[in-house]
Write a protein that holds these residues in place. Structure first.
Motif, PDB file in Angstrom:
ATOM      1  N   TYR A  37      -0.391   0.728   8.731  1.00  0.00           N
ATOM      2  CA  TYR A  37      -1.230   0.420   7.175  1.00  0.00           C
ATOM      3  C   TYR A  37      -2.371   1.555   7.110  1.00  0.00           C
ATOM      4  O   TYR A  37      -2.486   2.017   6.180  1.00  0.00           O
ATOM      5  CB  TYR A  37      -1.661  -0.751   7.185  1.00  0.00           C
ATOM      6  CG  TYR A  37      -0.364  -1.825   6.964  1.00  0.00           C
ATOM      7  CD1 TYR A  37       0.731  -1.371   6.309  1.00  0.00           C
ATOM      8  CD2 TYR A  37      -0.601  -3.203   7.420  1.00  0.00           C
ATOM      9  CE1 TYR A  37       1.895  -2.286   6.326  1.00  0.00           C
ATOM     10  CE2 TYR A  37       0.324  -4.054   7.073  1.00  0.00           C
ATOM     11  CZ  TYR A  37       1.640  -3.485   6.796  1.00  0.00           C
ATOM     12  OH  TYR A  37       2.767  -4.523   6.539  1.00  0.00           O
ATOM     13  N   LEU A  59      -3.138   2.267   3.313  1.00  0.00           N
ATOM     14  CA  LEU A  59      -2.948   0.835   2.574  1.00  0.00           C
ATOM     15  C   LEU A  59      -3.973  -0.083   2.832  1.00  0.00           C
ATOM     16  O   LEU A  59      -4.466  -0.808   1.757  1.00  0.00           O
ATOM     17  CB  LEU A  59      -1.657   0.114   2.861  1.00  0.00           C
ATOM     18  CG  LEU A  59      -0.259   0.820   2.397  1.00  0.00           C
ATOM     19  CD1 LEU A  59       0.860   0.389   2.930  1.00  0.00           C
ATOM     20  CD2 LEU A  59      -0.219   0.863   0.884  1.00  0.00           C
ATOM     21  N   TYR A  86      -3.896   4.409  -3.005  1.00  0.00           N
ATOM     22  CA  TYR A  86      -2.868   4.294  -1.776  1.00  0.00           C
ATOM     23  C   TYR A  86      -1.782   5.035  -2.441  1.00  0.00           C
ATOM     24  O   TYR A  86      -1.461   5.056  -3.636  1.00  0.00           O
ATOM     25  CB  TYR A  86      -2.428   2.789  -1.480  1.00  0.00           C
ATOM     26  CG  TYR A  86      -1.747   2.108  -2.464  1.00  0.00           C
ATOM     27  CD1 TYR A  86      -0.391   1.920  -2.528  1.00  0.00           C
ATOM     28  CD2 TYR A  86      -2.502   1.670  -3.490  1.00  0.00           C
ATOM     29  CE1 TYR A  86       0.525   1.302  -3.335  1.00  0.00           C
ATOM     30  CE2 TYR A  86      -1.617   0.835  -4.511  1.00  0.00           C
ATOM     31  CZ  TYR A  86      -0.234   0.606  -4.392  1.00  0.00           C
ATOM     32  OH  TYR A  86       0.277  -0.070  -5.349  1.00  0.00           O
ATOM     33  N   GLU A 138       2.264   5.694  -3.462  1.00  0.00           N
ATOM     34  CA  GLU A 138       3.532   5.016  -3.933  1.00  0.00           C
ATOM     35  C   GLU A 138       4.333   6.058  -4.268  1.00  0.00           C
ATOM     36  O   GLU A 138       4.555   6.720  -5.077  1.00  0.00           O
ATOM     37  CB  GLU A 138       3.011   4.164  -5.277  1.00  0.00           C
ATOM     38  CG  GLU A 138       3.979   3.395  -5.879  1.00  0.00           C
ATOM     39  CD  GLU A 138       4.321   2.048  -5.046  1.00  0.00           C
ATOM     40  OE1 GLU A 138       5.299   2.156  -4.341  1.00  0.00           O
ATOM     41  OE2 GLU A 138       3.431   1.137  -5.086  1.00  0.00           O
ATOM     42  N   ASP A 197      -5.116 -10.712  -4.390  1.00  0.00           N
ATOM     43  CA  ASP A 197      -4.305 -10.428  -5.112  1.00  0.00           C
ATOM     44  C   ASP A 197      -4.669 -10.884  -6.617  1.00  0.00           C
ATOM     45  O   ASP A 197      -4.587 -10.473  -7.603  1.00  0.00           O
ATOM     46  CB  ASP A 197      -2.911 -11.025  -4.836  1.00  0.00           C
ATOM     47  CG  ASP A 197      -1.926 -10.774  -5.911  1.00  0.00           C
ATOM     48  OD1 ASP A 197      -1.329  -9.764  -6.021  1.00  0.00           O
ATOM     49  OD2 ASP A 197      -1.619 -11.715  -6.528  1.00  0.00           O
ATOM     50  N   LYS A 213       0.499  -4.779  -2.210  1.00  0.00           N
ATOM     51  CA  LYS A 213       0.531  -3.959  -0.787  1.00  0.00           C
ATOM     52  C   LYS A 213      -0.929  -3.864  -0.341  1.00  0.00           C
ATOM     53  O   LYS A 213      -0.995  -3.857   0.989  1.00  0.00           O
ATOM     54  CB  LYS A 213       1.063  -2.689  -1.289  1.00  0.00           C
ATOM     55  CG  LYS A 213       2.724  -2.522  -1.633  1.00  0.00           C
ATOM     56  CD  LYS A 213       3.032  -1.178  -1.401  1.00  0.00           C
ATOM     57  CE  LYS A 213       4.694  -1.187  -1.970  1.00  0.00           C
ATOM     58  NZ  LYS A 213       5.133   0.056  -1.970  1.00  0.00           N
ATOM     59  N   SER A 258      -1.685  -7.351   1.258  1.00  0.00           N
ATOM     60  CA  SER A 258      -1.185  -7.521   2.490  1.00  0.00           C
ATOM     61  C   SER A 258      -1.419  -6.692   3.686  1.00  0.00           C
ATOM     62  O   SER A 258      -1.937  -7.419   4.783  1.00  0.00           O
ATOM     63  CB  SER A 258       0.559  -7.403   2.389  1.00  0.00           C
ATOM     64  OG  SER A 258       0.890  -8.400   1.366  1.00  0.00           O
ATOM     65  N   ALA A 259      -1.739  -5.412   3.686  1.00  0.00           N
ATOM     66  CA  ALA A 259      -2.277  -4.548   4.637  1.00  0.00           C
ATOM     67  C   ALA A 259      -3.464  -4.968   4.967  1.00  0.00           C
ATOM     68  O   ALA A 259      -3.839  -5.115   6.247  1.00  0.00           O
ATOM     69  CB  ALA A 259      -2.213  -2.971   4.004  1.00  0.00           C
ATOM     70  N   MET A 269       7.329  -2.273   4.222  1.00  0.00           N
ATOM     71  CA  MET A 269       6.437  -2.456   3.023  1.00  0.00           C
ATOM     72  C   MET A 269       6.227  -1.318   2.375  1.00  0.00           C
ATOM     73  O   MET A 269       5.978  -1.205   1.140  1.00  0.00           O
ATOM     74  CB  MET A 269       5.217  -3.243   3.658  1.00  0.00           C
ATOM     75  CG  MET A 269       4.569  -3.920   2.406  1.00  0.00           C
ATOM     76  SD  MET A 269       2.805  -4.523   2.946  1.00  0.00           S
ATOM     77  CE  MET A 269       1.818  -3.261   3.130  1.00  0.00           C
ATOM     78  N   VAL A 270       5.928  -0.298   3.130  1.00  0.00           N
ATOM     79  CA  VAL A 270       5.654   0.933   2.488  1.00  0.00           C
ATOM     80  C   VAL A 270       6.524   1.520   1.533  1.00  0.00           C
ATOM     81  O   VAL A 270       6.570   2.082   0.263  1.00  0.00           O
ATOM     82  CB  VAL A 270       5.621   2.208   3.419  1.00  0.00           C
ATOM     83  CG1 VAL A 270       5.243   3.552   2.669  1.00  0.00           C
ATOM     84  CG2 VAL A 270       4.235   1.894   4.373  1.00  0.00           C
ATOM     85  N   ALA A 297       6.752  -3.503  -4.947  1.00  0.00           N
ATOM     86  CA  ALA A 297       5.806  -4.545  -5.011  1.00  0.00           C
ATOM     87  C   ALA A 297       6.387  -5.810  -5.473  1.00  0.00           C
ATOM     88  O   ALA A 297       5.979  -6.877  -4.993  1.00  0.00           O
ATOM     89  CB  ALA A 297       4.454  -4.070  -5.719  1.00  0.00           C
ATOM     90  N   ILE A 317       8.072  -7.733  -2.724  1.00  0.00           N
ATOM     91  CA  ILE A 317       7.310  -8.316  -1.678  1.00  0.00           C
ATOM     92  C   ILE A 317       6.686  -9.333  -2.322  1.00  0.00           C
ATOM     93  O   ILE A 317       6.501 -10.658  -1.773  1.00  0.00           O
ATOM     94  CB  ILE A 317       6.189  -7.100  -1.426  1.00  0.00           C
ATOM     95  CG1 ILE A 317       6.567  -6.226  -0.742  1.00  0.00           C
ATOM     96  CG2 ILE A 317       5.059  -7.972  -0.590  1.00  0.00           C
ATOM     97  CD1 ILE A 317       5.723  -5.050  -0.414  1.00  0.00           C
TER      98      ILE A 317
END
Length: 271
Positions: free
Chosen positions: A62, A67, A139, A141, A184, A192, A195-196, A242-243, A247, A250
């Motif tokens: 990450y 991220l 980050y 995307e 979030d 993302k 989570s990271a 995840m990358v 989103a 997820i």
């Protein structure tokens, strides 16, 4: 044969843990106790080792993919560690069944809130604390797109981390779910990044607890070893997935996990 089954199970737990920022512990403990009949003390000890392993396996990936918000993670750890200390002292005064019920209801409510479609989720303006501490970031995307984000309600996020630390110490579980929800929902970070960053934070928090279990002799190598190896493999695969994963997908997986865990917690509280 048991070691192979534990390894395969841990790979799945590590994948989900890295993908959702939960650490895998909240998945592996019910599996070890319900399906493999492992003593709860040994399951929790193996879970803590797996949380550290998940964080270690996913954090490097990450960070490489930009991220993880490292500055924000270090700042929010202040609230989590302080809350864990308070939770340790409160543990002897509160009945566990009420905590499990509260935990389950809160998770179910959080799942419902995350299902709601929110337009313009990302903040366009920093909180003053975020400006002062330079907590915003960006980050990648996709192939050629960079997403820039701001950070809202920093004091509320810090307070939520304090609560996450308390509940983590009281319930004996990782607080990855609360970290992701706080970042979030309250701080309006992309899922993302939430989570990271959560993955990085839970490793720091779990390391101290794992050391205490080691000194008490609750870490069994025949359980902890295959679980840790599987978690590392799964977390590496989850970090890579995840990358590339949208989103929204997820978020959908996260909601399903929230509902399943909330039902487990309510059932445990009632029984």
């Amino acid at each position: 044969m048991l070691e192979i089954l534990l390894l395969l199970t841990a790979i799945g737990a590590g994948f989900l843990g890295a993908l959702l920022g939960l650490g895998g512990g909240i998945i592996i403990v019910p599996v070890l106790t319900l399906f493999y009949q492992v003593n709860i003390r040994y399951a929790i000890a193996a879970s803590l080792i797996s949380i550290v392993a998940t964080s270690s396996g996913a954090a490097a990936s990450y960070l490489k993919d930009s991220l993880t918000n490292l500055r924000l993670a270090v700042f929010l750890e202040i609230g989590t560690v302080t809350g864990a200390m308070v939770g340790f002292f409160l543990a002897t005064y509160i009945q566990a069944k009420y905590l499990f019920l509260l935990f389950g209801v809160f998770l179910f409510f959080s799942a419902v809130m995350m299902l709601r479609k929110r337009e313009g989720q990302l903040s366009v303006q920093n909180h003053p604390w975020a400006d002062a501490l330079r907590l915003d970031g960006s980050y990648p995307e996709g192939e050629n797109k960079t997403v820039f984000y701001k950070v809202q309600q920093v004091p509320l996020g810090l307070f939520a981390m304090f609560g996450a630390g308390i509940l983590s110490a009281l319930l004996g579980i990782g607080s990855g779910i609360f970290k992701v929800l706080a970042m979030d929902g309250a701080m309006k970070l992309p899922i993302k990044v939430s989570s990271a960053t959560s993955n990085f934070m839970i490793g720091v928090t779990a390391s101290a607890s794992a050391g205490a279990y080691l000194l008490r002799g609750d870490i069994l190598p025949e359980i902890a070893a295959p679980v840790s190896v599987g978690i590392i493999i799964g977390s590496f695969l989850g970090a890579k997935a995840m990358v590339k994963m949208p989103a929204q997908r997820i978020r959908q997986i996260f909601v399903v996990v929230l509902i399943v865990v909330s039902v487990q917690m309510v059932w445990k509280g009632l029984s």
